[in-house]
Design a protein around this motif. Structure first.
Motif, PDB file in Angstrom:
ATOM      1  N   PRO A   1       0.824  -1.219   0.000  1.00  0.00           N
ATOM      2  CA  PRO A   1       0.000   0.000   0.000  1.00  0.00           C
ATOM      3  C   PRO A   1       0.854   1.263   0.000  1.00  0.00           C
ATOM      4  N   SER A   2       0.426   2.255  -0.759  1.00  0.00           N
ATOM      5  CA  SER A   2       1.159   3.522  -0.834  1.00  0.00           C
ATOM      6  C   SER A   2       0.741   4.488   0.270  1.00  0.00           C
ATOM      7  N   ARG A   3      -0.377   4.193   0.942  1.00  0.00           N
ATOM      8  CA  ARG A   3      -0.936   5.187   1.866  1.00  0.00           C
ATOM      9  C   ARG A   3      -0.567   4.948   3.327  1.00  0.00           C
ATOM     10  N   ARG A   4       0.417   4.106   3.607  1.00  0.00           N
ATOM     11  CA  ARG A   4       0.829   3.926   4.993  1.00  0.00           C
ATOM     12  C   ARG A   4       2.344   3.775   5.062  1.00  0.00           C
ATOM     13  N   GLN A   5       2.858   3.952   6.282  1.00  0.00           N
ATOM     14  CA  GLN A   5       4.292   3.816   6.496  1.00  0.00           C
ATOM     15  C   GLN A   5       4.734   2.392   6.201  1.00  0.00           C
ATOM     16  N   VAL A   6       5.848   2.268   5.496  1.00  0.00           N
ATOM     17  CA  VAL A   6       6.364   0.949   5.147  1.00  0.00           C
ATOM     18  C   VAL A   6       7.121   0.377   6.353  1.00  0.00           C
ATOM     19  N   PRO A   7       6.723  -0.793   6.867  1.00  0.00           N
ATOM     20  CA  PRO A   7       7.438  -1.385   8.000  1.00  0.00           C
ATOM     21  C   PRO A   7       8.905  -1.630   7.671  1.00  0.00           C
ATOM     22  N   ALA A   8       9.753  -1.568   8.689  1.00  0.00           N
ATOM     23  CA  ALA A   8      11.197  -1.704   8.478  1.00  0.00           C
ATOM     24  C   ALA A   8      11.549  -3.049   7.851  1.00  0.00           C
ATOM     25  N   VAL A   9      10.861  -4.113   8.270  1.00  0.00           N
ATOM     26  CA  VAL A   9      11.189  -5.433   7.727  1.00  0.00           C
ATOM     27  C   VAL A   9      10.817  -5.505   6.242  1.00  0.00           C
ATOM     28  N   LEU A  10       9.733  -4.821   5.846  1.00  0.00           N
ATOM     29  CA  LEU A  10       9.361  -4.774   4.425  1.00  0.00           C
ATOM     30  C   LEU A  10      10.354  -3.917   3.652  1.00  0.00           C
ATOM     31  N   LYS A  11      10.806  -2.808   4.244  1.00  0.00           N
ATOM     32  CA  LYS A  11      11.827  -1.990   3.594  1.00  0.00           C
ATOM     33  C   LYS A  11      13.076  -2.813   3.292  1.00  0.00           C
ATOM     34  N   ALA A  12      13.481  -3.629   4.274  1.00  0.00           N
ATOM     35  CA  ALA A  12      14.666  -4.469   4.077  1.00  0.00           C
ATOM     36  C   ALA A  12      14.445  -5.468   2.947  1.00  0.00           C
ATOM     37  N   PHE A  13      13.235  -6.047   2.879  1.00  0.00           N
ATOM     38  CA  PHE A  13      12.939  -7.016   1.827  1.00  0.00           C
ATOM     39  C   PHE A  13      12.912  -6.334   0.459  1.00  0.00           C
ATOM     40  N   ILE A  14      12.384  -5.104   0.402  1.00  0.00           N
ATOM     41  CA  ILE A  14      12.353  -4.350  -0.859  1.00  0.00           C
ATOM     42  C   ILE A  14      13.776  -4.089  -1.351  1.00  0.00           C
ATOM     43  N   GLU A  15      14.645  -3.632  -0.456  1.00  0.00           N
ATOM     44  CA  GLU A  15      16.026  -3.359  -0.850  1.00  0.00           C
ATOM     45  C   GLU A  15      16.753  -4.636  -1.252  1.00  0.00           C
ATOM     46  N   PHE A  16      16.458  -5.725  -0.554  1.00  0.00           N
ATOM     47  CA  PHE A  16      17.061  -7.008  -0.891  1.00  0.00           C
ATOM     48  C   PHE A  16      16.621  -7.450  -2.285  1.00  0.00           C
ATOM     49  N   THR A  17      15.343  -7.238  -2.593  1.00  0.00           N
ATOM     50  CA  THR A  17      14.802  -7.596  -3.902  1.00  0.00           C
ATOM     51  C   THR A  17      15.456  -6.775  -5.005  1.00  0.00           C
ATOM     52  N   ARG A  18      15.601  -5.477  -4.762  1.00  0.00           N
ATOM     53  CA  ARG A  18      16.248  -4.611  -5.762  1.00  0.00           C
ATOM     54  C   ARG A  18      17.704  -5.026  -6.003  1.00  0.00           C
TER      55      ARG A  18
END
Length: 299
Positions: free
Chosen positions: A276-293
């Motif tokens: 979702p774009s309308r809420r703060q991204v949890p830290a664990v999801l941020k880490a997974f996003i960066e790992f994916t990139r």
């Protein structure tokens, strides 16, 4: 009115999010009977019924719906505040819940998840594999994995895997009884293994060549709700299967399956991780996003 604790309201929120006592019980690590007892106590203290319950369904009452709308944002703010503490940790901590289609989970998501868990041992990940389109917000997921064209406009997404394509395959024995298709219309003369979506609709096989796009409504003796189940009956000669190439490329190379209509099966954009774009991204999801990139950059 007797005092109501945050734990009581957490139980209510979990049931309201899932509209399922069994799923809420799993999420909260409680037995369904204990969960039901806790809800009855909460309703008695509040003096109102929050859910209409039958043996087959759970639905919010008007009072329950109003309570859910009022307290859900507050609990989300609490979750975000607790998640902010992750910035003081050397590595992310917590649980990440991801919804994905079955084939997407098997082919793309799980290999990535396994590498991520090895890099971040303090993280746990729950993957729910379901081909039905899921509202990740209302069902309590942090993110989902689907094909890009099936995403809602208010979602942020990023590619999570390579370009994919689906291929048409059949056992050699099948072509001893039926002609080998030369174009998509020839599929009407050959039994095919059909795919039914969770919505109940049948998938029309999609083809493209030289800018021409076709959708073919195939027929055959077997219909399945999971693409991954189609390989075994295809090997036995039940019919042609339309499956992801990665599922069958070794079987094709070994001669156990024969690929047809190759020039009608182009590659298309692959799977996307979305949230979702309308809420703060949890830290664990941020880490997974960066790992994916990072995984995509390194190939």
């Amino acid at each position: 009115m007797k005092p109501v604790s945050a734990a009581d309201l957490s139980i209510f929120l979990s049931i309201a999010s899932h509209l399922s006592f069994s799923r809420a019980a799993i999420e909260l690590s409680l037995s369904p009977s204990a969960l039901s007892h806790a809800l009855r106590n909460l309703e008695e203290r509040l003096g109102v019924r929050l859910f209409n319950r039958t043996t087959r369904s759970v639905a919010l009452t008007e009072a329950g719906e109003r309570l859910y709308r009022r307290i859900r944002p507050a609990f989300r703010d609490i979750d975000d505040a607790l998640d902010d503490l992750n910035q003081f940790r050397d590595t992310p901590f917590g649980t990440l819940r991801i919804s994905a289609g079955r084939s997407a989970a098997e082919l793309v998501l799980l290999p990535l998840v396994n590498r991520f868990l090895a890099a971040y041992p303090d993280v746990s990940i729950e993957v729910s594999a379901d081909d039905a389109l899921v509202d990740v917000v209302s069902t309590g997921f942090d993110a989902g994995v689907r094909f890009g064209e099936r995403l809602e406009a208010d979602m942020v997404s990023l590619p999570i895997g390579p370009a994919l394509r689906s291929v048409v395959v059949g056992a050699p024995a099948l072509f001893q009884r039926y002609p080998m298709p030369k174009n998509p219309q020839d599929l009407h003369a050959v039994p095919c293994i059909r795919h039914r979506f969770p919505s109940g609709s049948l998938y029309r096989w999609e083809f493209e060549r030289d800018g021409q796009q076709l959708e073919i409504e195939v027929d055959g003796p077997l219909t399945l709700g999971d693409v991954g189940l189609m390989v075994a009956p295809a090997l036995q000669g039940t019919g042609l299967a339309y499956v992801f190439e990665d599922m069958v490329k070794e079987l094709i190379a070994d001669g156990k399956l024969v690929q047809v209509l190759d020039d009608w099966c182009p590659y298309y954009p692959g799977l996307h991780l979305y949230y979702p774009s309308r809420r703060q991204v949890p830290a664990v999801l941020k880490a997974f996003i960066e790992f994916t990139r990072a995984a995509r950059r390194t190939g």
